[in-house]
Write an enzyme that holds these catalytic residues in place. Structure first.
Site, mmCIF file in Angstrom:
data_model
loop_
_atom_site.group_PDB
_atom_site.id
_atom_site.type_symbol
_atom_site.label_atom_id
_atom_site.label_comp_id
_atom_site.label_asym_id
_atom_site.label_seq_id
_atom_site.Cartn_x
_atom_site.Cartn_y
_atom_site.Cartn_z
ATOM 1 N N HIS A 114 6.780 30.034 -35.196
ATOM 2 C CA HIS A 114 5.716 29.318 -34.308
ATOM 3 C C HIS A 114 5.383 28.050 -34.653
ATOM 4 C CE1 HIS A 114 3.517 30.955 -37.753
ATOM 5 N NE2 HIS A 114 2.343 30.520 -37.428
ATOM 6 N N CYS A 115 5.911 27.491 -35.609
ATOM 7 C CA CYS A 115 5.581 26.210 -36.205
ATOM 8 C C CYS A 115 6.612 25.119 -36.000
ATOM 9 C CB CYS A 115 4.934 26.322 -37.583
ATOM 10 S SG CYS A 115 3.322 27.129 -37.862
ATOM 11 N N ILE A 116 7.730 25.355 -37.080
ATOM 12 C CA ILE A 116 8.591 24.235 -37.149
ATOM 13 C C ILE A 116 9.197 23.935 -36.083
ATOM 14 C CG2 ILE A 116 10.334 23.291 -38.850
ATOM 15 C CD1 ILE A 116 9.380 25.340 -40.958
ATOM 16 N N ASP B 223 5.874 22.292 -33.613
ATOM 17 C CA ASP B 223 4.910 21.471 -33.934
ATOM 18 C C ASP B 223 5.207 19.875 -34.141
ATOM 19 O OD1 ASP B 223 3.431 23.561 -34.031
ATOM 20 O OD2 ASP B 223 3.215 23.423 -36.410
#
Length: 454
Positions: free
Chosen positions: A284-286, A289
């Site tokens: 859910h991040c890299i 974001d």
């Protein structure tokens, strides 16, 4: 002991009252979004002695949590049931209960659109929902990862539409989530918490909220700094993963094993931090974001070429892996990918978790299907693929059993996720063609005849 709040009339009284309730842990905490970020945080708050109301728009999710079911694999059911048993934790879809909360923490998704632009719809809708019941003296903290300025430029105006003013009537802060699902060394309570407030009073209250929950609170001067810190952490990882992915391609063309290179380089005690290649980015991040910052940078006429290049390299990796799979089939089995039966090992985006968000395995399956391959998957943590925004046609696909017969019935096995709960010796013994994107077999000292590293 309460925080030292600046003495400033009504603000001081409201802040002092909330600080006192946070100090004696009588303050009610509302956590919006009971997923991989919100649920662990809610449990930590309960275990710290706070009454907690968990809110989610998904009735089924709320029902499962309220019944004490294990909804996240690495959170034991006993822990869920203990939180419910002491009466301090309740899960609900009734957002009117936000009026009962002294502190409200927002843990909702921040995805990208198909055009790789920020999708703040979940944050906006949540802020509007909070605004309906917002009352003087409440603290609102955004944890969802987003571009620097979101808290004060997007959330704050929505909350102030009813006439209450941030810093005078209510308090607003940002504290980025730092969850790492399945990490056995660090958990919600042991990862330092960066906190930035919209004003000094909000910052101090947010610190008072998190200090009982985590081992260390790291205050910063503003919400923008806190937002930028989270993006910086994940951009750092994205860029370095892109670097080793590119090195893998270069060294592979030279006949050099990148994994051996990285193992040797990692022996240097300074000036080097090992990152490892893979079939693409997930989670859910890299994968998401960095594009929040590239989007925001355009407002200032700045091109983030380094970040965007890293994104391009990482996004391209699944295509290169499928090319390697087709090449391996041609060289080792004398056939093409079209019509070949392929077993993908692992659907989750990382080992030992059940989280498939942005998993490169899903992209690999789609690419194999598009090139005429017949794709199945096995994952000990994922029994069936859930609906996703980008891979809808894979929804409901079932994990197959990993048996000698199943392995003998496929033309190739592709390792996308290196879960520990996989019998790699069984795979090595029965797979005719084996494409390993995680170096799983070499780490175990296995060298099957049909092995190709990708």
């Amino acid at each position: 002991m309460t925080e030292n709040i600046p003495a400033d009339s009504s603000e001081a009284l409201l802040a002092a009252g909330l600080a006192a309730r946070l100090a004696d842990r009588s303050a009610s905490i509302g956590v919006i979004g009971l997923g991989y970020v919100g649920l662990p945080l809610a449990l930590v708050a309960v275990e710290a002695g706070f009454p907690v109301i968990g809110l989610d728009i998904n009735p089924r999710r709320v029902e499962e949590i309220a019944s004490g079911r294990q909804v996240i694999k690495y959170i034991p059911q006993a822990r869920m049931q203990a939180a419910l048993a002491d009466g301090r934790f309740a899960a609900t879809t009734d957002f009117a209960r936000l009026a009962d909360c002294d502190a409200i923490i927002i843990c909702v998704p921040t995805p990208l659109t198909r055009q790789r632009e920020p999708d703040l719809s979940f944050i906006v809708e949540t802020a509007r929902t909070i605004a309906h019941t917002l009352r003087p003296g409440q603290l609102v903290v955004l944890e969802s990862t987003t571009w620097p300025g979101t808290t004060v430029e997007v959330v704050k105006p929505i909350l102030e539409e009813g006439g209450l003013v941030s810093g005078r009537d209510f308090f607003l802060a940002f504290s980025p989530e730092r969850e790492d699902p399945g990490n056995v060394s660090f958990s919600t309570a042991t990862i330092p918490k960066v906190v930035g407030g919209d004003g000094a009073a909000a910052g101090k209250l947010a610190q008072a909220l998190y200090r009982p929950l985590v081992t260390k609170v790291v205050p910063v001067s503003s919400t923008q700094v806190a937002e930028a810190a989270k993006l910086t952490e994940n951009i750092f990882r994205s860029v370095n993963i892109a670097l080793v992915n590119e090195l893998k391609t270069v060294y592979g063309a030279m006949g050099i094993d990148v994994w051996e290179v990285l193992e040797a380089a990692a022996t240097k005690p300074f000036g080097f931090m090992p990152f490892y290649p893979g079939p693409g980015l997930g989670g859910h991040c890299i994968p998401i974001d960095p594009f929040y910052l590239t989007w925001k940078a355009r407002e200032f006429d700045i091109e983030t070429r380094f970040i965007e290049l890293a994104g391009q390299i990482n996004t391209r990796m699944p295509y290169l892996v499928v090319d390697k799979l087709a090449e391996a089939l041609d060289q080792k089995a004398g056939r093409g990918l079209a019509g070949a039966r392929i077993l993908v090992l692992g659907a989750a985006y990382k080992k030992n978790v059940d989280d498939v968000r942005e998993s490169p395995a899903l992209k690999l399956m789609e690419l194999i299907d598009e090139r005429g391959g017949l794709c199945e998957f096995h994952d000990p943590f994922v029994s069936a693929l859930p609906p996703t925004r980008r891979h809808q046609r894979l929804s409901g696909k079932q994990s197959v059993a990993l048996t000698a017969e199943a392995l003998a019935g496929v033309d190739a096995v592709l390792v996308a996720t290196d879960h520990d709960e996989v019998d790699y010796a069984l795979v090595a013994a029965h797979a005719r063609v084996l494409v390993d994107t995680r170096n799983a077999f070499a780490r175990l000292g296995l060298a099957p005849a049909g092995l190709v590293k990708a």
